[in-house]
Design a protein around this motif. Sequence first.
Motif, PDB file in Angstrom:
ATOM      1  N   SER A  84       1.264  -0.856   0.068  1.00 39.52           N
ATOM      2  CA  SER A  84      -0.041   0.141  -0.229  1.00 39.52           C
ATOM      3  C   SER A  84       0.941   1.107   0.406  1.00 39.52           C
ATOM      4  O   SER A  84       1.857   1.228   0.294  1.00 39.52           O
ATOM      5  CB  SER A  84      -0.830   0.343   1.226  1.00 39.52           C
ATOM      6  N   ILE A  85      -0.085   2.127  -0.318  1.00 34.68           N
ATOM      7  CA  ILE A  85       1.553   3.689  -0.815  1.00 34.68           C
ATOM      8  C   ILE A  85       0.171   4.321   0.102  1.00 34.68           C
ATOM      9  O   ILE A  85      -0.901   4.468   0.530  1.00 34.68           O
ATOM     10  CB  ILE A  85       0.766   4.680  -2.031  1.00 34.68           C
ATOM     11  N   THR A  86       1.402   5.188   1.617  1.00 29.14           N
ATOM     12  CA  THR A  86       0.693   5.780   2.240  1.00 29.14           C
ATOM     13  C   THR A  86       1.325   7.203   2.234  1.00 29.14           C
ATOM     14  O   THR A  86       2.132   7.498   2.069  1.00 29.14           O
ATOM     15  CB  THR A  86       1.421   5.378   3.702  1.00 29.14           C
ATOM     16  N   PHE A  87       0.569   8.410   1.931  1.00 32.79           N
ATOM     17  CA  PHE A  87       1.236   9.278   1.933  1.00 32.79           C
ATOM     18  C   PHE A  87       0.879  10.465   3.004  1.00 32.79           C
ATOM     19  O   PHE A  87       0.026  10.601   3.877  1.00 32.79           O
ATOM     20  CB  PHE A  87       0.599  10.376   0.898  1.00 32.79           C
ATOM     21  N   ASP A  88       1.921  11.096   3.604  1.00 32.14           N
ATOM     22  CA  ASP A  88       1.924  11.694   5.217  1.00 32.14           C
ATOM     23  C   ASP A  88       1.397  13.434   4.677  1.00 32.14           C
ATOM     24  O   ASP A  88       0.855  13.596   5.691  1.00 32.14           O
ATOM     25  CB  ASP A  88       3.034  11.778   5.674  1.00 32.14           C
TER      26      ASP A  88
END
Length: 80
Positions: free
Chosen positions: A2-6
């Motif tokens: 999964s891709i997580t953006f802060d």
Amino acid sequence: MSITFDVPLVASPKQAMRAIQVSRKKLYELINTGELESYTEGKSRRITVKSINDYIERRLAAEAVRRGRTASPRNDQSCP
């Protein structure tokens, strides 16, 4: 995977207006002249955070030129 953006990649017009302290009219002027990048998602307009940051950097550089200074890098902590 999964891709997580802060941090968010886009902002609503209301968030963008607050971020750069401009009126709705001025915001759409900046969008229509290409100074801010945006797109519509359904009926909602989204402005890229990158274009907001780029706009601020261009304004700072223009102000530095106007005052006869060179723009300093954002992370430069030195004092004149």
